[in-house]
Design an enzyme around this catalytic site. Structure first.
Site, PDB file in Angstrom:
ATOM      1  N   CYS A 114       2.333  -8.409  -7.100  1.00 16.13           N
ATOM      2  CA  CYS A 114       2.528  -8.649  -5.674  1.00 16.13           C
ATOM      3  C   CYS A 114       3.332  -9.924  -5.441  1.00 16.13           C
ATOM      4  CB  CYS A 114       1.168  -8.744  -4.985  1.00 16.13           C
ATOM      5  SG  CYS A 114       1.259  -9.034  -3.192  1.00 16.13           S
ATOM      6  N   CYS A 210      -7.300  -7.725  -3.428  1.00 15.11           N
ATOM      7  CA  CYS A 210      -7.447  -7.544  -1.983  1.00 15.11           C
ATOM      8  C   CYS A 210      -7.739  -6.108  -1.583  1.00 15.11           C
ATOM      9  CB  CYS A 210      -6.211  -8.065  -1.257  1.00 15.11           C
ATOM     10  SG  CYS A 210      -4.684  -7.208  -1.669  1.00 15.11           S
TER      11      CYS A 210
END
Length: 372
Positions: A114, A210
């Site tokens: 990410c 997440c």
């Protein structure tokens, strides 16, 4: 940090206390700050209400709707423009890759992907689109200079240092990256947030992946790759079958719990053969390895022609260990440790340091057994 004629900087504002304080410090320094929030799915859509957000104490993930509200509110307090960007498609692909890695018998680190692909990849493109010279985040790391080149360095607060998950940044953009928190510790950051009246000053850190804040990674994998949950043999170090597993999507190298194998002493997953759907168990000694192969390497500094020494981290919480790095080709390196390391795990990142400078790193593709 030095501002020059109000240079414009895009700040990746996640709604947490770190990125909020980063934005505050940059504005205080004189930068022209623009806040960007990465919306990664329907649940992360920022609400239209401008009411004071309620920060939940149970929060663990990031990029949720409440995070978007927190980020927008702080941006309003600072008087800086704020935009929510749709990264849903890219993020869905990242989750798919996460599941694919588990199905292949590897243990991925999606935070590294990410950072390199989205925060310091796509966001750089957005920064260029709005005429911003710099991109900043709330990561605990530093940008320094060595021999005239920008380098990535560990944070001053070693307990919070996040340089490990940043090794994949393109070297060409290092001179455009700012880490305002690199010289601070977490207590100082929270103190600044309290002084400024930020409503997220006591917000818990995001400590899990997440998209799986409940830590149920197997659920994510099962949704994407149900074929990773086919029963198979569990073998010992001699190759004898000692039981059955319910799918490699549950397992990782070094795992002890949930194996459902009766033994007189602790047993750990020492290897996962996804092709044969076989899991091998062994004792703690069997987890030791002296070397690994890292692929898709990314270097942030110029390298010597010959093998060189470095301290190498093989996972985020690993204490870096002395090793010799040998470059095999443009994308592959071999790491030979001075002392055997425990649970070198395919799919994790191996990151190379010299002192506090990140030389680069790569993805662990294989490891070699320790021979006594």
């Amino acid at each position: 940090m030095m501002s020059n004629s109000r240079d414009k900087v895009v700040v990746a504002m996640s709604g947490g206390v770190d990125s909020s304080v980063a934005a505050y410090l940059l504005k205080k320094e004189g930068f022209d700050v623009v806040g960007f929030f990465m919306r990664v799915g329907a649940k992360a859509t920022a609400p239209r209400s401008t009411a004071l957000p309620v920060v939940g104490r149970s929060h663990q993930g990031c990029c949720s709707a409440s995070d978007a509200a927190d980020a927008r509110f702080v941006a309003g307090m600072l008087g800086v423009p704020f935009y929510a960007l749709n990264f849903e498609q890219e993020f869905d692909g990242l989750i798919g890759e996460f599941a694919d890695e588990y199905a292949a018998g590897r243990t991925p680190n999606p935070c590294v992907v990410c950072n390199s692909r989205m925060k310091f990849g796509r966001l750089v493109e957005y920064a260029e689109a709005v005429g911003a010279r710099y991109l900043a985040t709330g990561h605990y790391a530093r940008i320094g200079e060595k021999s005239g080149d920008c380098v990535l360095r560990r944070a001053v607060d070693e307990r919070k240092d996040q340089s490990y998950v940043l090794f994949g940044i393109d070297r060409a953009v290092l001179n455009r990256v700012l880490f305002p928190l690199g010289e601070l510790d977490k207590s100082e950051v929270r103190h600044i947030a309290r002084e400024q009246g930020f409503p997220n000053h006591g917000k818990p850190d995001s400590v899990e992946i997440c998209f799986a804040p409940d830590r149920d990674y197997a659920r994510i994998v099962r949704e994407r790759r149900p074929d990773a949950f086919v029963e198979g043999d569990v073998r010992d170090a001699t190759g004898s079958v000692i039981g059955r597993h319910s799918g490699i999507g549950h397992l990782t190298v070094g795992q002890r719990r949930g194996l459902r194998i009766a033994a007189g002493e602790p047993r750990y997953v020492t290897s996962i053969d996804a092709t044969a759907n076989v899991v091998t168990l062994g004792d703690g000694e069997a987890l030791l390895r002296t070397s690994l192969i890292a692929e898709r390497i990314n270097f942030l500094v110029d390298l010597p022609d010959a093998p060189f020494g470095a301290d190498v981290k093989i996972r985020y919480l690993h204490a870096a260990a002395a090793a010799t790095i040998t470059i095999l080709d443009r994308t592959t390196a071999r790491v030979d440790f001075d002392e055997p390391q425990r649970a070198i795990t395919p799919g994790q990142a191996a990151v190379f340091y010299t002192d506090d400078v990140v030389m680069g790193g790569g993805w662990i593709s294989s490891e070699n057994p320790h021979r006594v």
